[in-house]
Write an enzyme that holds these catalytic residues in place. Structure first.
Site, PDB file in Angstrom:
ATOM      1  N   GLY A 127      86.463 -83.853 -45.088  1.00 60.64           N
ATOM      2  CA  GLY A 127      85.612 -84.026 -46.254  1.00 60.64           C
ATOM      3  C   GLY A 127      84.209 -84.534 -45.994  1.00 60.64           C
ATOM      4  CG  ASN A 147      80.390 -79.662 -46.021  1.00 61.92           C
ATOM      5  OD1 ASN A 147      79.170 -79.519 -46.120  1.00 61.92           O
ATOM      6  ND2 ASN A 147      81.085 -79.206 -44.994  1.00 61.92           N
ATOM      7  CG  LEU A 173      91.675 -75.163 -44.312  1.00 60.95           C
ATOM      8  CD1 LEU A 173      92.521 -75.869 -43.253  1.00 60.95           C
ATOM      9  CD2 LEU A 173      90.633 -74.273 -43.657  1.00 60.95           C
ATOM     10  CE  LYS A 174      97.600 -74.100 -48.180  1.00 59.72           C
ATOM     11  NZ  LYS A 174      98.645 -73.498 -47.395  1.00 59.72           N
ATOM     12  CG  LEU A 175      93.002 -66.562 -50.587  1.00 61.09           C
ATOM     13  CD1 LEU A 175      93.762 -65.284 -50.928  1.00 61.09           C
ATOM     14  CD2 LEU A 175      91.504 -66.333 -50.683  1.00 61.09           C
ATOM     15  CG  ASN A 227      83.922 -71.467 -48.993  1.00 61.88           C
ATOM     16  OD1 ASN A 227      84.316 -72.628 -48.824  1.00 61.88           O
ATOM     17  ND2 ASN A 227      84.067 -70.542 -48.066  1.00 61.88           N
ATOM     18  CG  HIS A 245      82.171 -69.329 -43.409  1.00 58.64           C
ATOM     19  ND1 HIS A 245      83.553 -69.461 -43.327  1.00 58.64           N
ATOM     20  CD2 HIS A 245      81.787 -68.622 -42.322  1.00 58.64           C
ATOM     21  CE1 HIS A 245      83.973 -68.839 -42.234  1.00 58.64           C
ATOM     22  NE2 HIS A 245      82.928 -68.329 -41.606  1.00 58.64           N
ATOM     23  CG  ASP A 267      85.163 -66.947 -45.356  1.00 60.30           C
ATOM     24  OD1 ASP A 267      85.016 -67.973 -46.033  1.00 60.30           O
ATOM     25  OD2 ASP A 267      85.837 -66.911 -44.317  1.00 60.30           O
ATOM     26  CD  GLU A 303      79.309 -76.613 -42.559  1.00 65.86           C
ATOM     27  OE1 GLU A 303      80.101 -76.991 -43.423  1.00 65.86           O
ATOM     28  OE2 GLU A 303      79.685 -76.292 -41.407  1.00 65.86           O
TER      29      GLU A 303
HETATM   30  C1  GRF Z   1      83.064 -77.087 -42.662  1.00 67.84           C
HETATM   31  O1  GRF Z   1      82.614 -76.649 -41.427  1.00 67.84           O
HETATM   32  C2  GRF Z   1      83.012 -75.986 -43.678  1.00 67.84           C
HETATM   33  O2  GRF Z   1      81.979 -75.088 -43.451  1.00 67.84           O
HETATM   34  C3  GRF Z   1      84.313 -75.285 -43.498  1.00 67.84           C
HETATM   35  O3  GRF Z   1      85.237 -76.293 -43.189  1.00 67.84           O
HETATM   36  C4  GRF Z   1      84.559 -77.423 -42.622  1.00 67.84           C
HETATM   37  C5  GRF Z   1      84.932 -78.587 -43.465  1.00 67.84           C
HETATM   38  O4  GRF Z   1      84.453 -79.781 -42.954  1.00 67.84           O
HETATM   39  N1  GRF Z   1      84.636 -74.475 -44.650  1.00 67.84           N
HETATM   40  P1  GRF Z   1      84.535 -81.102 -43.836  1.00 67.84           P
HETATM   41  O5  GRF Z   1      85.989 -81.280 -44.263  1.00 67.84           O
HETATM   42  O6  GRF Z   1      83.618 -80.932 -44.993  1.00 67.84           O
HETATM   43  O7  GRF Z   1      84.091 -82.189 -42.906  1.00 67.84           O
END
Ligand code: GRF
Length: 202
Positions: free
Chosen positions: A15, A17, A93-95, A110, A112, A153, A182
């Site tokens: 987490g 992000n 990680l899920k749809l 999302n 990526h 994606d 990010e």
């Molecule tokens: C990030 O690299 C994001 O782009 C990808 O999963 C990672 C998540 O990192 N979808 P965090 O849990 O936000 O640290």
């Protein structure tokens, strides 16, 4: 009255992000308010980040329900209860279930860790992405924020920022530099979406 847009953030892991979005709401860079954090894992560290910030959490696992329909209904009800207007996937990680994608059309984002459409799709997450970039010999990587549809994606790109791949990069060093990008672009992208700066031509 100036009410803040209500955001749910979906996570599965650490987490960072999520943290950058929380920080951006506190500093005012992001005008919305995170009202709920949904996690596909009960032990995701991001849940602790949410709790530390006083944000309610919801662990959503399909296996806890008799079937998909019940699961989807419960998730939608939860989002409704919190009056969620936008959903930000951050390491989820899920749809996202189809009924939720349909209900929140063009309001789910999302992030990526690569330059989509390259290095996306099922199985392309975490170190797999950076390993593939390095193996390809690409000179650039970066991060992409995109709208979410029912394919991994796949939705329309909102913001993309590039960084150079450096000689001697490992998946870890590349991941760390991409992650910095990010943390910068995700709050910006969400703010743009909320402010209607990203409007599709009808
Ligand atoms: C990030 O690299 C994001 O782009 C990808 O999963 C990672 C998540 O990192 N979808 P965090 O849990 O936000 O640290």
């Amino acid at each position: 009255m100036n009410s803040r847009a209500k955001i749910a953030v979906f996570i599965s892991g650490g987490g960072t992000n999520l943290q950058s979005l929380i920080d951006a709401t506190n500093s005012g860079k992001l005008s919305g308010e995170i009202v709920l954090v949904v996690s596909s894992k009960s032990n995701a560290y991001g849940l602790e980040r949410a709790r530390n910030a006083g944000i309610d959490t919801f662990v959503f696992r399909k296996k806890d329900y008799p079937g998909s329909e019940e699961a989807e209904k419960d998730l939608l009800e939860m989002l409704e209860e919190y009056e969620v207007e936008y959903i930000a996937l951050a390491g989820y990680l899920k749809l996202v279930p189809s009924p939720v994608v349909r209900r929140y059309k063009d309001r789910i984002t999302n992030i990526h860790p690569a330059l989509l459409p390259r290095y996306g799709g099922k199985g392309m997450y975490g170190h797999h992405v950076h390993e593939a970039v390095l193996a390809s010999g690409d000179k650039e990587s970066g991060a992409t924020v995109h709208l979410v549809d029912e394919i991994y994606d796949h939705g329309e790109i909102i913001i993309q920022e590039r960084i150079p791949v450096m000689a001697g990069d490992t998946p870890d060093t590349l991941a760390a530099r991409v992650l910095e990008v990010e943390h910068k672009i995700y709050p910006q992208a969400l703010e743009n979406l909320i402010q209607g700066r990203y409007a599709k031509d009808e």
